[in-house]
Design a protein around this motif. Structure first.
Motif, mmCIF file in Angstrom:
data_model
loop_
_atom_site.group_PDB
_atom_site.id
_atom_site.type_symbol
_atom_site.label_atom_id
_atom_site.label_comp_id
_atom_site.label_asym_id
_atom_site.label_seq_id
_atom_site.Cartn_x
_atom_site.Cartn_y
_atom_site.Cartn_z
ATOM 1 N N VAL A 33 3.239 3.329 2.413
ATOM 2 C CA VAL A 33 1.679 3.693 2.042
ATOM 3 C C VAL A 33 1.511 2.923 0.842
ATOM 4 O O VAL A 33 0.245 2.727 0.770
ATOM 5 C CB VAL A 33 1.930 5.377 1.766
ATOM 6 C CG1 VAL A 33 0.657 5.747 1.176
ATOM 7 C CG2 VAL A 33 2.082 6.082 3.263
ATOM 8 N N GLU A 34 2.249 2.885 -0.248
ATOM 9 C CA GLU A 34 1.844 2.207 -1.563
ATOM 10 C C GLU A 34 1.549 0.877 -1.356
ATOM 11 O O GLU A 34 0.581 0.331 -1.774
ATOM 12 C CB GLU A 34 2.971 2.450 -2.517
ATOM 13 C CG GLU A 34 2.605 2.095 -4.005
ATOM 14 C CD GLU A 34 3.489 2.293 -5.003
ATOM 15 O OE1 GLU A 34 3.158 2.634 -6.086
ATOM 16 O OE2 GLU A 34 4.640 2.179 -4.693
ATOM 17 N N LEU A 39 -2.579 -3.513 -0.854
ATOM 18 C CA LEU A 39 -3.323 -4.446 -0.041
ATOM 19 C C LEU A 39 -4.861 -4.073 0.227
ATOM 20 O O LEU A 39 -5.462 -4.938 0.286
ATOM 21 C CB LEU A 39 -2.661 -4.587 1.271
ATOM 22 C CG LEU A 39 -0.991 -5.190 1.235
ATOM 23 C CD1 LEU A 39 -0.380 -5.158 2.561
ATOM 24 C CD2 LEU A 39 -1.356 -6.757 0.741
ATOM 25 N N GLN A 40 -4.958 -2.957 0.217
ATOM 26 C CA GLN A 40 -6.442 -2.286 0.537
ATOM 27 C C GLN A 40 -7.146 -2.281 -0.688
ATOM 28 O O GLN A 40 -8.632 -1.972 -0.839
ATOM 29 C CB GLN A 40 -6.414 -1.038 1.003
ATOM 30 C CG GLN A 40 -5.997 -0.970 2.702
ATOM 31 C CD GLN A 40 -5.894 0.274 3.233
ATOM 32 O OE1 GLN A 40 -5.810 1.271 2.584
ATOM 33 N NE2 GLN A 40 -5.910 0.287 4.694
ATOM 34 N N GLY A 41 -6.406 -2.245 -2.049
ATOM 35 C CA GLY A 41 -7.165 -1.987 -3.261
ATOM 36 C C GLY A 41 -7.633 -0.653 -3.174
ATOM 37 O O GLY A 41 -8.536 -0.348 -3.957
ATOM 38 N N ALA A 42 -6.788 0.242 -2.880
ATOM 39 C CA ALA A 42 -7.238 1.706 -2.821
ATOM 40 C C ALA A 42 -6.716 2.431 -4.127
ATOM 41 O O ALA A 42 -5.496 1.702 -4.667
ATOM 42 C CB ALA A 42 -6.670 2.425 -1.655
ATOM 43 N N GLY A 43 -7.372 3.262 -4.556
ATOM 44 C CA GLY A 43 -7.038 4.145 -5.659
ATOM 45 C C GLY A 43 -6.650 3.241 -6.975
ATOM 46 O O GLY A 43 -7.360 2.520 -7.446
ATOM 47 N N LYS A 44 -5.653 3.479 -7.505
ATOM 48 C CA LYS A 44 -4.984 2.827 -8.630
ATOM 49 C C LYS A 44 -5.041 1.522 -8.674
ATOM 50 O O LYS A 44 -4.896 0.724 -9.588
ATOM 51 C CB LYS A 44 -3.747 3.260 -9.146
ATOM 52 C CG LYS A 44 -2.570 3.039 -8.353
ATOM 53 C CD LYS A 44 -1.235 3.679 -8.857
ATOM 54 C CE LYS A 44 -0.016 3.236 -8.006
ATOM 55 N NZ LYS A 44 1.258 3.612 -8.641
ATOM 56 N N PHE A 45 -5.025 0.878 -7.360
ATOM 57 C CA PHE A 45 -4.974 -0.520 -7.103
ATOM 58 C C PHE A 45 -6.428 -1.232 -6.957
ATOM 59 O O PHE A 45 -6.626 -2.459 -6.584
ATOM 60 C CB PHE A 45 -4.163 -0.777 -5.905
ATOM 61 C CG PHE A 45 -2.633 -0.383 -5.836
ATOM 62 C CD1 PHE A 45 -1.949 -0.779 -6.740
ATOM 63 C CD2 PHE A 45 -2.376 0.680 -4.973
ATOM 64 C CE1 PHE A 45 -0.394 -0.392 -6.716
ATOM 65 C CE2 PHE A 45 -1.194 1.229 -5.256
ATOM 66 C CZ PHE A 45 -0.356 0.691 -6.184
#
Length: 66
Positions: A33-34, A39-45
């Motif tokens: 999941v992380e 890869l999606q640039g979601a949340g903290k990314f």
């Protein structure tokens, strides 16, 4: 480079090997999941300067939460 490894001992060995190779620009995801969130640039990314799109991806075959 993005690695996905759930085992803490394997992560430690991977970090030692990457340090010996002089590799600095990598991220080790703790589960599938992380890795997907990275890869999606979601949340903290979401900050692509801090978490750039990796040039390669190496996955553990048995990832939890996937």
């Amino acid at each position: 480079m993005l690695f996905a490894e759930d085992d803490p001992d394997d992560r430690m060995l991977l970090e030692i090997a990457l340090a010996k190779l002089g590799m600095r620009n990598y991220f080790i995801a703790h589960d599938g999941v992380e890795a997907i969130e990275y890869l999606q640039g979601a949340g903290k990314f979401s900050d692509k300067l801090q978490y750039p799109t990796p040039s390669g991806l190496i996955l553990d075959v048995n990832m939890p939460r996937m």
